[in-house]
Design an enzyme around this catalytic site. Structure first.
Site, mmCIF file in Angstrom:
data_model
loop_
_atom_site.group_PDB
_atom_site.id
_atom_site.type_symbol
_atom_site.label_atom_id
_atom_site.label_comp_id
_atom_site.label_asym_id
_atom_site.label_seq_id
_atom_site.Cartn_x
_atom_site.Cartn_y
_atom_site.Cartn_z
ATOM 1 N N ASP A 38 0.918 -1.100 0.055
ATOM 2 C CA ASP A 38 -0.067 0.049 0.001
ATOM 3 C C ASP A 38 0.846 1.303 0.210
ATOM 4 O O ASP A 38 2.072 1.265 0.434
ATOM 5 C CB ASP A 38 -0.900 -0.017 1.175
ATOM 6 C CG ASP A 38 -2.006 0.912 0.933
ATOM 7 O OD1 ASP A 38 -3.378 0.520 1.086
ATOM 8 O OD2 ASP A 38 -1.899 2.001 0.680
ATOM 9 N N LYS A 212 -20.818 -9.367 -8.663
ATOM 10 C CA LYS A 212 -20.833 -8.179 -7.462
ATOM 11 C C LYS A 212 -21.787 -7.306 -7.446
ATOM 12 O O LYS A 212 -22.469 -6.740 -6.738
ATOM 13 C CB LYS A 212 -19.539 -7.733 -7.532
ATOM 14 C CG LYS A 212 -19.173 -6.671 -6.574
ATOM 15 C CD LYS A 212 -18.891 -7.299 -5.159
ATOM 16 C CE LYS A 212 -18.936 -6.161 -4.139
ATOM 17 N NZ LYS A 212 -19.292 -6.475 -2.696
ATOM 18 N N HIS A 219 -29.287 -6.667 -2.791
ATOM 19 C CA HIS A 219 -29.296 -6.152 -1.424
ATOM 20 C C HIS A 219 -29.932 -4.630 -1.241
ATOM 21 O O HIS A 219 -30.668 -4.842 -0.140
ATOM 22 C CB HIS A 219 -27.932 -6.203 -0.694
ATOM 23 C CG HIS A 219 -27.133 -7.547 -1.046
ATOM 24 N ND1 HIS A 219 -25.894 -7.686 -0.652
ATOM 25 C CD2 HIS A 219 -27.603 -8.672 -1.215
ATOM 26 C CE1 HIS A 219 -25.350 -8.787 -0.800
ATOM 27 N NE2 HIS A 219 -26.583 -9.561 -1.055
ATOM 28 N N CYS A 270 -53.250 -11.552 -11.130
ATOM 29 C CA CYS A 270 -53.023 -10.938 -9.834
ATOM 30 C C CYS A 270 -51.605 -9.999 -9.826
ATOM 31 O O CYS A 270 -51.926 -8.974 -9.042
ATOM 32 C CB CYS A 270 -52.509 -12.262 -9.102
ATOM 33 S SG CYS A 270 -53.594 -13.468 -8.845
ATOM 34 N N ARG A 333 -56.052 -13.398 -18.927
ATOM 35 C CA ARG A 333 -55.890 -12.034 -18.243
ATOM 36 C C ARG A 333 -54.748 -11.484 -17.976
ATOM 37 O O ARG A 333 -53.822 -11.931 -17.665
ATOM 38 C CB ARG A 333 -56.879 -12.139 -16.932
ATOM 39 C CG ARG A 333 -58.179 -12.337 -17.024
ATOM 40 C CD ARG A 333 -58.791 -12.427 -15.771
ATOM 41 N NE ARG A 333 -58.575 -13.683 -15.094
ATOM 42 C CZ ARG A 333 -58.897 -14.235 -13.769
ATOM 43 N NH1 ARG A 333 -59.600 -13.406 -13.167
ATOM 44 N NH2 ARG A 333 -58.592 -15.503 -13.438
HETATM 45 N N1 NAD Z 1 -15.625 -2.033 2.061
HETATM 46 C C1 NAD Z 1 -16.293 -2.966 1.671
HETATM 47 O O1 NAD Z 1 -17.015 -3.490 2.465
HETATM 48 C C2 NAD Z 1 -16.092 -3.691 0.307
HETATM 49 C C3 NAD Z 1 -16.553 -4.948 0.147
HETATM 50 C C4 NAD Z 1 -16.536 -5.499 -1.131
HETATM 51 C C5 NAD Z 1 -15.886 -4.983 -1.970
HETATM 52 N N2 NAD Z 1 -15.382 -3.694 -1.859
HETATM 53 C C6 NAD Z 1 -14.525 -3.325 -2.897
HETATM 54 O O2 NAD Z 1 -13.216 -3.333 -2.834
HETATM 55 C C7 NAD Z 1 -12.500 -2.447 -3.268
HETATM 56 C C8 NAD Z 1 -11.514 -1.714 -2.018
HETATM 57 O O3 NAD Z 1 -12.706 -1.333 -0.961
HETATM 58 P P1 NAD Z 1 -11.895 -0.658 0.326
HETATM 59 O O4 NAD Z 1 -13.095 -0.293 1.029
HETATM 60 O O5 NAD Z 1 -10.987 -1.811 1.059
HETATM 61 O O6 NAD Z 1 -11.139 0.538 -0.207
HETATM 62 P P2 NAD Z 1 -10.106 1.522 0.701
HETATM 63 O O7 NAD Z 1 -10.234 2.900 0.196
HETATM 64 O O8 NAD Z 1 -10.470 1.268 2.129
HETATM 65 O O9 NAD Z 1 -8.669 0.878 0.479
HETATM 66 C C9 NAD Z 1 -8.222 0.959 -0.964
HETATM 67 C C10 NAD Z 1 -6.519 1.030 -0.378
HETATM 68 O O10 NAD Z 1 -5.878 1.018 -1.496
HETATM 69 C C11 NAD Z 1 -4.647 1.624 -1.417
HETATM 70 N N3 NAD Z 1 -3.950 2.266 -2.618
HETATM 71 C C12 NAD Z 1 -4.572 3.137 -3.591
HETATM 72 N N4 NAD Z 1 -3.742 3.106 -4.695
HETATM 73 C C13 NAD Z 1 -2.989 2.141 -4.347
HETATM 74 C C14 NAD Z 1 -1.697 1.834 -5.127
HETATM 75 N N5 NAD Z 1 -1.369 2.260 -6.385
HETATM 76 N N6 NAD Z 1 -0.927 0.857 -4.663
HETATM 77 C C15 NAD Z 1 -1.206 0.341 -3.535
HETATM 78 N N7 NAD Z 1 -2.106 0.645 -2.682
HETATM 79 C C16 NAD Z 1 -3.087 1.855 -3.340
HETATM 80 C C17 NAD Z 1 -5.004 2.873 -0.545
HETATM 81 O O11 NAD Z 1 -3.971 3.518 0.177
HETATM 82 C C18 NAD Z 1 -6.102 2.292 0.428
HETATM 83 O O12 NAD Z 1 -5.420 1.740 1.487
HETATM 84 C C19 NAD Z 1 -13.378 -1.069 -3.879
HETATM 85 O O13 NAD Z 1 -13.488 -1.568 -5.117
HETATM 86 C C20 NAD Z 1 -14.612 -1.666 -3.175
HETATM 87 O O14 NAD Z 1 -15.864 -1.374 -3.810
HETATM 88 C C21 NAD Z 1 -15.524 -3.225 -0.635
#
Ligand code: NAD
Length: 428
Positions: A38, A212, A219, A270, A333
């Site tokens: 990250d 997804k 939901h 219905c 109907r």
């Molecule tokens: N949060 C949820 O409950 C959930 C559930 C299912 C799916 N998702 C999907 O999963 C994905 C991530 O969601 P999230 O909530 O974890 O996001 P988030 O924003 O919490 O985390 C994203 C992370 O990616 C890092 N990042 C960004 N650019 C980067 C790079 N170039 N290299 C390395 N790290 C990088 C950011 O610093 C951050 O820590 C999204 O597409 C979301 O829609 C989320």
């Protein structure tokens, strides 16, 4: 807690947010070697110190244990850490843009970062997109950046966890989906989760991406539906919680696969009538129920799409198989097929119609009156046998589920079939 089995797979998890941290920690807890990446220094330091970068029940313990066992570590840079990885899971954010479109900047940047260090890669690498991305993103955005790299394949592996119960959702998944063009890569990614009590659904790349969205939309629609029924119930002096609890007791028609398959428009005596009554009463009570208000217009759109599909065969002799609103009834109907046929007649399409339960000779009661008096123009098109239609038509339209024998006869003709029912037949 599930028992960790030492695995020989090394997984690089890109993005250590809610999804990435939980994914990284849980994959390590079931035996894989995991490196989290990250660009946020706080998250990297936090993970390496055995701490969760944010609050999520159970996450801190699982991270601490995984770091202690040396199965989990984190880095800010991709250089040097990707060489050992067999699989890269992309868990970066895909936030909304101002216009509602999906923001793919983080995803693009990660892919470019991987491409920058992988030109001379020796080991195969599967890139699995775990972030929520629109169907076509892997094909149109990810593969053009990384697809040409040596030994690199791309799959989609969407995440379904819920914040607040994310660790439990990961370890006891409700659904596991992997899709891709390369069956070996799909199987390998599904294999990462082999220790979990879930059967993997192996699908096409775009289906995996779409599932997804279908899940989240479902939901949202479920919640909105329950809330609208609750609001209307309250206004009517009824206990909405009791209504919905009772609705959920029906696992045959309500909380089940029933009515959850794309097919033809609904009709009959219905559903349209009762929806109209419900929305009329809600309007009079000033209770806004936009979701329920939208059901009939949505149904009209489905009918319009069916009409459009049949009209594409303009100029040909069209055989309609099924006139009642569904199979195994002679009830006409509010049958959407009647509207479909009337529309086609109006456009001058050459038609013949067959329904196994409707013939002028044998139909009686209100259906006979309706057929003879209200829709005599359709009655004239009715044939008494399926062969009268299949032997004449140049194209067949299935509007209701046929019997096995009827389907066999239809397919044996070799004619193009427009399948409005959702039997999975392709129009030739
Ligand atoms: N949060 C949820 O409950 C959930 C559930 C299912 C799916 N998702 C999907 O999963 C994905 C991530 O969601 P999230 O909530 O974890 O996001 P988030 O924003 O919490 O985390 C994203 C992370 O990616 C890092 N990042 C960004 N650019 C980067 C790079 N170039 N290299 C390395 N790290 C990088 C950011 O610093 C951050 O820590 C999204 O597409 C979301 O829609 C989320």
């Amino acid at each position: 807690m599930l028992q960790a089995q030492q695995s020989s797979t090394t997984v690089a998890v890109f993005g250590l947010g809610y999804v990435g941290s939980v994914t990284a920690a849980c994959l390590a807890s079931i035996g894989h070697r995991v490196i989290g990446i990250d660009n946020d220094l706080h998250k990297v330091q936090s993970l390496n110190a055995g701490k969760a970068p944010f609050f999520e029940p159970g996450l801190e313990e699982i991270i601490a244990e995984a770091v202690e066992s040396k199965r989990l570590s984190a880095s800010q840079s991709v250089a040097g850490v990707l060489d050992e990885a067999d699989v890269a899971l992309l868990c970066v954010g895909t936030p909304s843009e101002r216009n509602g479109n999906l923001g793919l900047d983080q995803l693009r940047r990660v892919c470019e970062g991987i491409a920058a260090v992988s030109a001379n890669r020796a080991k195969p690498l599967i890139i699995a997109v775990r972030s929520t991305v629109f169907p076509g993103t892997c094909d149109d955005v990810v593969i053009p950046i990384v697809g040409g790299l040596p030994g690199v394949t791309v799959v989609s592996n969407p995440e379904f966890l819920r914040e607040g119960v994310a660790v439990n959702d990961f370890l006891y998944p409700s659904l596991l989906v992997v899709g891709g063009h390369d069956a070996d890569a799909v199987a390998k990614v599904a294999g990462l989760y082999a220790a979990l009590p879930v059967e993997a659904c192996l699908v096409t790349l775009r289906t995996a991406e779409m599932i997804k969205y279908a899940c989240n939309a479902f939901h949202a629609v479920k919640i909105a539906f329950a809330n609208e029924i609750g609001a209307l119930s309250t206004e009517l002096g009824v206990n909405g919680i009791e209504v919905m609890d009772t609705l959920c007791r029906d696992n045959k028609l309500n909380t089940s696969k029933a009515y959850l398959k794309p097919g033809f428009a609904f009709g009959g005596s219905c559903l349209p009538k009762d929806l109209r009554a419900l929305t009329y009463r809600a309007n009079r009570l000033d209770v806004k129920i936009p979701l329920l208000d939208a059901a009939l217009p949505s149904n009209h759109e489905q009918l319009a799409r069916a009409i459009q599909r049949v009209m594409e065969y303009k100029g040909r002799k069209i055989g309609i198989v099924g006139l009642a609103f569904k199979e195994n009834t002679d009830d006409l109907r509010e049958s959407p097929v009647v509207t479909l046929v009337e529309h086609l007649i109006g456009k001058g399409v050459d038609l013949r119609v067959f329904d196994p339960h409707i013939s002028l000779e044998s139909i009686y009661g209100s259906n006979r009156n309706f057929l003879l008096n209200a829709i005599p123009h359709i009655g004239r098109l009715l044939q008494s046998s399926l062969e009268d239609v299949t032997g004449w038509a140049e194209c067949l339209v299935l509007t209701q589920k046929p019997s096995a024998a009827a389907l066999e006869s239809v397919l044996a003709t070799g004619l193009p079939v427009i399948d409005l029912v959702g039997l999975g037949l392709e129009a030739a």
